[in-house]
Design a protein around this motif. Sequence first.
Motif, mmCIF file in Angstrom:
data_model
loop_
_atom_site.group_PDB
_atom_site.id
_atom_site.type_symbol
_atom_site.label_atom_id
_atom_site.label_comp_id
_atom_site.label_asym_id
_atom_site.label_seq_id
_atom_site.Cartn_x
_atom_site.Cartn_y
_atom_site.Cartn_z
ATOM 1 N N VAL A 1 44.789 40.861 66.227
ATOM 2 C CA VAL A 1 44.151 41.859 65.357
ATOM 3 C C VAL A 1 44.563 43.273 65.775
ATOM 4 C CG1 VAL A 1 41.935 42.823 64.643
ATOM 5 C CG2 VAL A 1 42.215 40.344 64.824
ATOM 6 N N LYS A 2 44.653 43.509 67.073
ATOM 7 C CA LYS A 2 45.066 44.828 67.570
ATOM 8 C C LYS A 2 46.490 45.153 67.127
ATOM 9 C CE LYS A 2 45.601 47.428 71.871
ATOM 10 N NZ LYS A 2 45.479 47.383 73.356
ATOM 11 N N GLU A 3 47.389 44.173 67.249
ATOM 12 C CA GLU A 3 48.772 44.391 66.826
ATOM 13 C C GLU A 3 48.856 44.577 65.307
ATOM 14 O OE1 GLU A 3 53.009 44.633 67.172
ATOM 15 O OE2 GLU A 3 51.362 44.805 68.625
ATOM 16 N N LEU A 4 48.047 43.845 64.580
ATOM 17 C CA LEU A 4 48.072 43.923 63.126
ATOM 18 C C LEU A 4 47.648 45.298 62.629
ATOM 19 C CD1 LEU A 4 48.280 42.678 60.292
ATOM 20 C CD2 LEU A 4 45.966 41.796 60.592
ATOM 21 N N PHE A 5 46.535 45.808 63.139
ATOM 22 C CA PHE A 5 46.030 47.110 62.683
ATOM 23 C C PHE A 5 46.761 48.281 63.359
ATOM 24 C CE2 PHE A 5 42.570 44.491 61.220
ATOM 25 C CZ PHE A 5 42.149 45.133 60.068
ATOM 26 N N GLY A 6 47.677 47.982 64.292
ATOM 27 C CA GLY A 6 48.450 49.032 64.946
ATOM 28 C C GLY A 6 49.848 49.141 64.386
ATOM 29 N N ALA A 7 50.808 48.495 65.053
ATOM 30 C CA ALA A 7 52.217 48.640 64.689
ATOM 31 C C ALA A 7 52.520 48.058 63.309
ATOM 32 C CB ALA A 7 53.096 47.948 65.742
ATOM 33 N N VAL A 8 51.935 46.889 62.998
ATOM 34 C CA VAL A 8 52.251 46.247 61.714
ATOM 35 C C VAL A 8 51.713 47.066 60.549
ATOM 36 C CG1 VAL A 8 51.925 44.168 60.325
ATOM 37 C CG2 VAL A 8 52.321 43.972 62.787
ATOM 38 N N ALA A 9 50.477 47.543 60.656
ATOM 39 C CA ALA A 9 49.886 48.318 59.564
ATOM 40 C C ALA A 9 50.663 49.606 59.305
ATOM 41 C CB ALA A 9 48.426 48.637 59.883
ATOM 42 N N ASP A 10 51.190 50.243 60.355
ATOM 43 C CA ASP A 10 51.971 51.464 60.172
ATOM 44 C C ASP A 10 53.269 51.185 59.416
ATOM 45 O OD1 ASP A 10 50.038 52.852 61.525
ATOM 46 O OD2 ASP A 10 51.068 52.761 63.468
ATOM 47 N N LYS A 11 53.891 50.044 59.704
ATOM 48 C CA LYS A 11 55.163 49.720 59.058
ATOM 49 C C LYS A 11 54.993 49.382 57.576
ATOM 50 C CE LYS A 11 58.754 49.563 62.006
ATOM 51 N NZ LYS A 11 60.128 50.049 61.727
ATOM 52 N N ILE A 12 53.929 48.671 57.241
ATOM 53 C CA ILE A 12 53.766 48.186 55.865
ATOM 54 C C ILE A 12 52.905 49.110 55.028
ATOM 55 C CG2 ILE A 12 53.993 45.802 56.672
ATOM 56 C CD1 ILE A 12 50.984 45.477 56.303
ATOM 57 N N ALA A 13 52.579 50.294 55.523
ATOM 58 C CA ALA A 13 51.632 51.178 54.829
ATOM 59 C C ALA A 13 52.116 51.540 53.424
ATOM 60 C CB ALA A 13 51.413 52.446 55.657
ATOM 61 N N SER A 14 53.431 51.720 53.244
ATOM 62 C CA SER A 14 53.956 52.153 51.948
ATOM 63 C C SER A 14 54.457 51.004 51.082
ATOM 64 C CB SER A 14 55.110 53.144 52.166
ATOM 65 O OG SER A 14 56.151 52.550 52.905
ATOM 66 N N ARG A 15 54.300 49.785 51.545
ATOM 67 C CA ARG A 15 54.791 48.632 50.773
ATOM 68 C C ARG A 15 53.652 48.046 49.947
ATOM 69 N NH1 ARG A 15 59.206 45.503 50.790
ATOM 70 N NH2 ARG A 15 60.059 46.627 52.596
ATOM 71 N N PRO A 16 53.839 47.901 48.619
ATOM 72 C CA PRO A 16 52.748 47.401 47.766
ATOM 73 C C PRO A 16 52.516 45.903 47.848
ATOM 74 C CG PRO A 16 54.709 47.809 46.449
ATOM 75 C CD PRO A 16 55.027 48.282 47.842
ATOM 76 N N GLY A 17 53.390 45.152 48.486
ATOM 77 C CA GLY A 17 53.264 43.690 48.587
ATOM 78 C C GLY A 17 54.577 43.088 49.016
ATOM 79 N N GLY A 18 54.619 41.767 49.106
ATOM 80 C CA GLY A 18 55.855 41.110 49.511
ATOM 81 C C GLY A 18 56.239 41.460 50.931
ATOM 82 N N TYR A 19 55.325 41.227 51.870
ATOM 83 C CA TYR A 19 55.536 41.639 53.253
ATOM 84 C C TYR A 19 56.422 40.663 54.033
ATOM 85 C CZ TYR A 19 51.231 43.957 51.779
ATOM 86 O OH TYR A 19 50.291 44.653 51.075
ATOM 87 N N THR A 20 56.627 39.461 53.528
ATOM 88 C CA THR A 20 57.358 38.443 54.275
ATOM 89 C C THR A 20 58.608 38.011 53.530
ATOM 90 O OG1 THR A 20 56.045 36.669 53.275
ATOM 91 C CG2 THR A 20 55.275 37.573 55.381
ATOM 92 N N ARG A 21 59.552 37.462 54.286
ATOM 93 C CA ARG A 21 60.807 36.955 53.731
ATOM 94 C C ARG A 21 61.083 35.579 54.335
ATOM 95 N NH1 ARG A 21 64.005 40.582 55.645
ATOM 96 N NH2 ARG A 21 64.259 41.865 53.788
#
Length: 264
Positions: free
Chosen positions: A76-96
């Motif tokens: 949860v800490k990693e998710l709301f930290g580094a991951v949330a900052d990276k995906i902040a401007s992406r409207p969806g489709g976070y995975t490939r």
Amino acid sequence: MRHGKKDNHLSRTHSHREAMLQNLAGSLILHKRIETTVAKAKELRKFVEPILTRAKDDTHQNRRIVFQSLTNKETVKELFGAVADKIASRPGGYTRIIKLGNRQGDNAETCLIELVDFNEVLIAAAADKATATTKTRRSRRGSARPASDEIPTAEVVEDTPAAEAAATEATPVAEAPASAGDDLTIIEGVGPKIAELLNNAGITTFAQLADADDATVQQVLTEAGSRFNVHDATTWNEQAALARDGKTDELKELQDRLKGGKGE
């Protein structure tokens, strides 16, 4: 029958399936890329992407809801930290999902599932491609076609001397590609495919092939794959030198000697 059922139970009970998806989601968030089967990856994507969307809004309530799904403080800490900052401007489709083929043993179809914004190689390649496309479009759009069909006629009538001068100057440029390269296929051992590889490597004339050392030519064949790496290029520069100097008789004599041991 599974008519109309969208979820794949993955041959597990509900509790087992939820625990497996929690573990896969935690590993994906911590490591940004994991290898698994295609069936599990598709179910993981449906499980983790709503969690990633919720993580973009860092509130106490969202953290509680996410923790109920992941049940791991570090995740949860990693998710709301580094991951949330990276995906902040992406409207969806976070995975490939990148398919890898079938694995030995059970022949299951395997794949990589990764977070799109953490693949720095593809991000850099996309940026370079966008830059190159933008430059190309700007250079080609410099002389746009006129909207009216009458304008070209008027230009030809009024500026005939200038048009003739421009056409005269452009003639050598238009004819240059026709004489820019030689037919490398007359070299013994060089077929159309190999000639194309050499042209792509910048070797388009007999003079360039004659000046190229054997290691450079062999490197071109090695990079093209094992299908071309079996060719012997040690005599190509000698043949190219004879072709460059116009010594066709000596070239034919050399090629006859090279063919002598092939038992044609």
